[in-house]
Design a protein around this motif. Sequence first.
Motif, PDB file in Angstrom:
ATOM      1  N   PHE A 114      32.156   6.977  25.159  1.00 13.15           N
ATOM      2  CA  PHE A 114      31.846   6.941  26.588  1.00 13.15           C
ATOM      3  C   PHE A 114      33.013   7.419  27.431  1.00 13.15           C
ATOM      4  CE2 PHE A 114      29.368   3.749  24.289  1.00 13.15           C
ATOM      5  CZ  PHE A 114      28.095   4.225  24.553  1.00 13.15           C
ATOM      6  N   TYR A 115      32.686   8.136  28.493  1.00 16.35           N
ATOM      7  CA  TYR A 115      33.721   8.596  29.416  1.00 16.35           C
ATOM      8  C   TYR A 115      34.382   7.398  30.074  1.00 16.35           C
ATOM      9  CZ  TYR A 115      31.928  13.417  29.361  1.00 16.35           C
ATOM     10  OH  TYR A 115      31.552  14.671  29.002  1.00 16.35           O
ATOM     11  N   TRP A 124      33.791  18.775  25.292  1.00 15.28           N
ATOM     12  CA  TRP A 124      32.652  18.406  24.442  1.00 15.28           C
ATOM     13  C   TRP A 124      32.898  18.718  22.966  1.00 15.28           C
ATOM     14  CZ3 TRP A 124      28.748  15.265  24.150  1.00 15.28           C
ATOM     15  CH2 TRP A 124      28.243  14.713  25.324  1.00 15.28           C
ATOM     16  N   HIS A 141      17.386   8.204  22.983  1.00 13.79           N
ATOM     17  CA  HIS A 141      16.552   7.279  23.761  1.00 13.79           C
ATOM     18  C   HIS A 141      16.500   7.716  25.224  1.00 13.79           C
ATOM     19  CE1 HIS A 141      20.172   5.531  25.526  1.00 13.79           C
ATOM     20  NE2 HIS A 141      20.679   5.335  24.311  1.00 13.79           N
ATOM     21  N   SER A 142      15.609   7.084  25.955  1.00 18.95           N
ATOM     22  CA  SER A 142      15.489   7.416  27.385  1.00 18.95           C
ATOM     23  C   SER A 142      16.427   6.541  28.205  1.00 18.95           C
ATOM     24  CB  SER A 142      14.041   7.244  27.825  1.00 18.95           C
ATOM     25  OG  SER A 142      13.298   8.276  27.255  1.00 18.95           O
ATOM     26  N   HIS A 143      16.241   6.591  29.504  1.00 23.49           N
ATOM     27  CA  HIS A 143      17.225   5.969  30.401  1.00 23.49           C
ATOM     28  C   HIS A 143      16.719   4.695  31.075  1.00 23.49           C
ATOM     29  CE1 HIS A 143      19.140  10.193  30.853  1.00 23.49           C
ATOM     30  NE2 HIS A 143      19.725   9.496  29.897  1.00 23.49           N
ATOM     31  N   ASP A 167      35.702   8.512  25.306  1.00 27.19           N
ATOM     32  CA  ASP A 167      35.911   9.952  25.441  1.00 27.19           C
ATOM     33  C   ASP A 167      36.879  10.118  26.612  1.00 27.19           C
ATOM     34  OD1 ASP A 167      35.617  12.670  25.620  1.00 27.19           O
ATOM     35  OD2 ASP A 167      33.434  12.656  25.923  1.00 27.19           O
ATOM     36  N   VAL A 181      22.041   8.465  20.833  1.00 30.99           N
ATOM     37  CA  VAL A 181      22.537   9.018  22.104  1.00 30.99           C
ATOM     38  C   VAL A 181      21.454   8.847  23.175  1.00 30.99           C
ATOM     39  CG1 VAL A 181      23.969  10.783  20.976  1.00 30.99           C
ATOM     40  CG2 VAL A 181      21.627  11.353  21.627  1.00 30.99           C
ATOM     41  N   GLY A 182      21.847   9.036  24.429  1.00 33.56           N
ATOM     42  CA  GLY A 182      20.855   9.086  25.494  1.00 33.56           C
ATOM     43  C   GLY A 182      20.320  10.508  25.598  1.00 33.56           C
ATOM     44  N   HIS A 229      24.281  17.242  21.239  1.00 34.37           N
ATOM     45  CA  HIS A 229      24.201  16.690  19.879  1.00 34.37           C
ATOM     46  C   HIS A 229      23.243  17.448  18.967  1.00 34.37           C
ATOM     47  CE1 HIS A 229      26.334  13.326  21.710  1.00 34.37           C
ATOM     48  NE2 HIS A 229      26.659  12.975  20.480  1.00 34.37           N
ATOM     49  N   GLY A 240      23.588   0.747  30.865  1.00 37.40           N
ATOM     50  CA  GLY A 240      23.108   1.881  30.075  1.00 37.40           C
ATOM     51  C   GLY A 240      23.972   2.112  28.843  1.00 37.40           C
ATOM     52  N   TYR A 262      23.263  -0.511  26.310  1.00 37.41           N
ATOM     53  CA  TYR A 262      21.965  -0.278  25.658  1.00 37.41           C
ATOM     54  C   TYR A 262      22.135   0.504  24.350  1.00 37.41           C
ATOM     55  CZ  TYR A 262      17.139   1.510  25.231  1.00 37.41           C
ATOM     56  OH  TYR A 262      15.883   1.836  24.789  1.00 37.41           O
ATOM     57  N   ASN A 309      34.801  13.475  17.213  1.00 34.12           N
ATOM     58  CA  ASN A 309      35.121  12.056  16.950  1.00 34.12           C
ATOM     59  C   ASN A 309      34.330  11.525  15.762  1.00 34.12           C
ATOM     60  OD1 ASN A 309      33.246   9.518  17.624  1.00 34.12           O
ATOM     61  ND2 ASN A 309      32.527  11.239  18.849  1.00 34.12           N
TER      62      ASN A 309
HETATM   63  O1  ME8 Z   1      28.105  11.600  28.053  1.00 33.96           O
HETATM   64  N1  ME8 Z   1      20.258   4.521  30.424  1.00 33.96           N
HETATM   65  O2  ME8 Z   1      29.592   9.831  28.127  1.00 33.96           O
HETATM   66  P1  ME8 Z   1      28.914   8.895  29.228  1.00 33.96           P
HETATM   67  C1  ME8 Z   1      20.447   4.546  29.097  1.00 33.96           C
HETATM   68  N2  ME8 Z   1      31.348  11.178  26.816  1.00 33.96           N
HETATM   69  N3  ME8 Z   1      21.579   4.964  28.510  1.00 33.96           N
HETATM   70  C2  ME8 Z   1      22.574   5.361  29.300  1.00 33.96           C
HETATM   71  C3  ME8 Z   1      22.460   5.369  30.713  1.00 33.96           C
HETATM   72  C4  ME8 Z   1      21.227   4.923  31.272  1.00 33.96           C
HETATM   73  N4  ME8 Z   1      21.007   4.867  32.576  1.00 33.96           N
HETATM   74  N5  ME8 Z   1      23.602   5.811  31.228  1.00 33.96           N
HETATM   75  C5  ME8 Z   1      24.430   6.079  30.176  1.00 33.96           C
HETATM   76  C6  ME8 Z   1      29.143  11.064  27.732  1.00 33.96           C
HETATM   77  N6  ME8 Z   1      23.811   5.809  29.021  1.00 33.96           N
HETATM   78  C7  ME8 Z   1      30.056  11.702  26.715  1.00 33.96           C
HETATM   79  C8  ME8 Z   1      29.478  11.489  25.340  1.00 33.96           C
HETATM   80  S1  ME8 Z   1      29.573  11.768  22.670  1.00 33.96           S
HETATM   81  C9  ME8 Z   1      30.354  12.752  21.619  1.00 33.96           C
HETATM   82  C10 ME8 Z   1      30.265  12.139  24.233  1.00 33.96           C
HETATM   83  C11 ME8 Z   1      24.375   5.945  27.676  1.00 33.96           C
HETATM   84  O3  ME8 Z   1      29.936   7.864  29.540  1.00 33.96           O
HETATM   85  C12 ME8 Z   1      23.590   6.969  26.862  1.00 33.96           C
HETATM   86  O4  ME8 Z   1      23.861   6.791  25.511  1.00 33.96           O
HETATM   87  O5  ME8 Z   1      28.368   9.693  30.342  1.00 33.96           O
HETATM   88  C13 ME8 Z   1      24.215   8.253  27.347  1.00 33.96           C
HETATM   89  O6  ME8 Z   1      23.953   9.344  26.493  1.00 33.96           O
HETATM   90  C14 ME8 Z   1      25.671   7.871  27.346  1.00 33.96           C
HETATM   91  O7  ME8 Z   1      25.674   6.498  27.797  1.00 33.96           O
HETATM   92  C15 ME8 Z   1      26.498   8.753  28.262  1.00 33.96           C
HETATM   93  O8  ME8 Z   1      27.754   8.179  28.420  1.00 33.96           O
END
Ligand code: ME8
Length: 586
Positions: free
Chosen positions: A69-70, A291, A358-360, A107, A328-329, A336, A78, A81, A297
């Motif tokens: 995650f960033y 990316w 999965h969805s959001h 990340d 992943v989302g 991916h 999220g 989840y 990772n």
């Molecule tokens: O994209 N509902 O990091 P990120 C469900 N660093 N899942 C959610 C969500 C929501 N509203 N919001 C976030 C990145 N997620 C990159 C990823 S991987 C090599 C690099 C979850 O911090 C979901 O899994 O923006 C989404 O794909 C991820 O957090 C994005 O996290």
Amino acid sequence: MSFIFSHKIYRNLSNYRLKIFIISESIYPSVSFSNQNVNKQNFLKQNLKQYITTTTSLEKPVFITTPIFYVNAVPHIGHLYSAVMADSLKRYYELNDKKVILSTGTDEHGLKIQQAAAKVNQSPQEFCDNVSKRFRELFDMANISYTTFIRTTEQKHKDAVKFFWEQLVNNGYIYKGIHEGWYSVSDEAFYSASQVQISNSDEKIANVSESGQLVEWTEEENYKFRLSKCKDELLRWLDENPDVITPSNRFNEVKAFIKSDLADISVSRPQSRLYWGVSVPEDFNQTIYVWLDALINYLTVTGYPWPSQENIINNHLTSGWPADVHIVGKDIIRFHAVYWPAFLMAAKLPLPRKIFAHSHWMMNKHKMSKSRGNVVDPFIVMKEYGVDTIRYYLMRDGGISDDGTYDPTILQTRYRKDLAGQLGNLVSRSTSLALNPSSTIPASPSFIEGVNEKDMTLFKMLQQLPDLVSDHYENIEFGKGLELIFETVAEANKHFTDNEPWNLIKNPNRKVILDRVLFFAVETARISGILLQPIMPTKMRELLDMIGVSNDERKWKHSRLGSGWQVKGGGNVKFNVKDGHFLFPK
Ligand code: ME8
């Protein structure tokens, strides 16, 4: 001789590169299937799972990942989840005696982080340390049993990225070129003109990418990756592996994208614009695209670059690679399911076995996101409702194919009706001192031979439950599995009420019937408790402790009807209940 050989079992076998063998009834010659309620195929499937486990000491561990995650902002529900989903899957496999690697992490490179740190006058490293810590605290609080928490600022990861880059160069996939186009800092993604539209709010930064984030025009020299060269191989991979991207709506999206538009992509940015990242080997003026850095990772956590690459790839010995599932989302499916497999093909490495997108979670009709600010703080809700209640709600109501709305009223109803009203109630009733003053298991597990018409609905549900739930969990459809478990718990409560045990206890001649009613209730609690462990590990430990299930009878195989309490035998097992203590207090 009749042969039973399910497709799923075959897949498992070939995955682990065992010699292919055919399982026939002759492996279990002594099993009698005279009781028609016992499903022969399920019996063999269950026992085959054990057979595989005990015969393959070199078995590749199941490798499950969450996104990293960033750290530009603190975590929200999220993020939790995806992590709970991955953790539940890990715990499910462990209950089936599999060795599992679960990786998660943060990340930390890229323009977005560089800018976020500058905004609060912190050095990027200090900024990353603080926010990464919050993610780790969240996952610890939520009982995410990760085996690795990776940070992309760790030296071992930077080394892995450089090594991987060199493979891409050596294999002819990298060239220097001029990039002209749109870049979204928020998405850390390049967009083509067709993916960008004019917004009417601000002419200067007036372009909005398909994700709805602001984009800016960039013209710069950078290194490019020959994605176009991977098109045919990617399409072949999808054709040969129709389940590799799930759910199927995502598979179709990815396939359409690969077919329509597969231009080469930029994989570096000038160091003058982006200094917070891994430098391109041999060219300090360029920083590797965040990316590409981030996706690697998944290899770093397996020890890549491996000491003996050939051996590991060919024998799947210890590394865990390839990943069994990347959870992943849907927002990051393209990275991916298109870029990552292409990078791996170019580096001549095996591809992941599944990408589950999965969805959001939505809030006020928009995706819950830090950039929009419509987020739920997971620390606060876990404190308020309990960790396992939140885990349950996320897995029960979270969207897989379609988005779900985060709604505190539904969360409260789930607690009141399902957890306290059904499961908690069943445990209280089945261990009630008023109905069972000795507080021991009320009948021998062999009672199931005496079931009658009145018990049949519940009996059949309990008999089928472990296999049905197993199928849903393996497909990462936790909501469906949970629905079945709670339907069964509701049926057990109905069975209890219909039998009116409070009247049965008044007549000593009806003790046998009373015991059976109580046994059905406590047996349902036991089976449900075992099956719910992946989702609510702490509460289910408490439940199983309360009803005297020994620690070594809590595996998936023990969830079969009548297979509990074998260690000490029925009447000798004391419940561990205290007056006034409730599993889920109202
Ligand atoms: O994209 N509902 O990091 P990120 C469900 N660093 N899942 C959610 C969500 C929501 N509203 N919001 C976030 C990145 N997620 C990159 C990823 S991987 C090599 C690099 C979850 O911090 C979901 O899994 O923006 C989404 O794909 C991820 O957090 C994005 O996290």
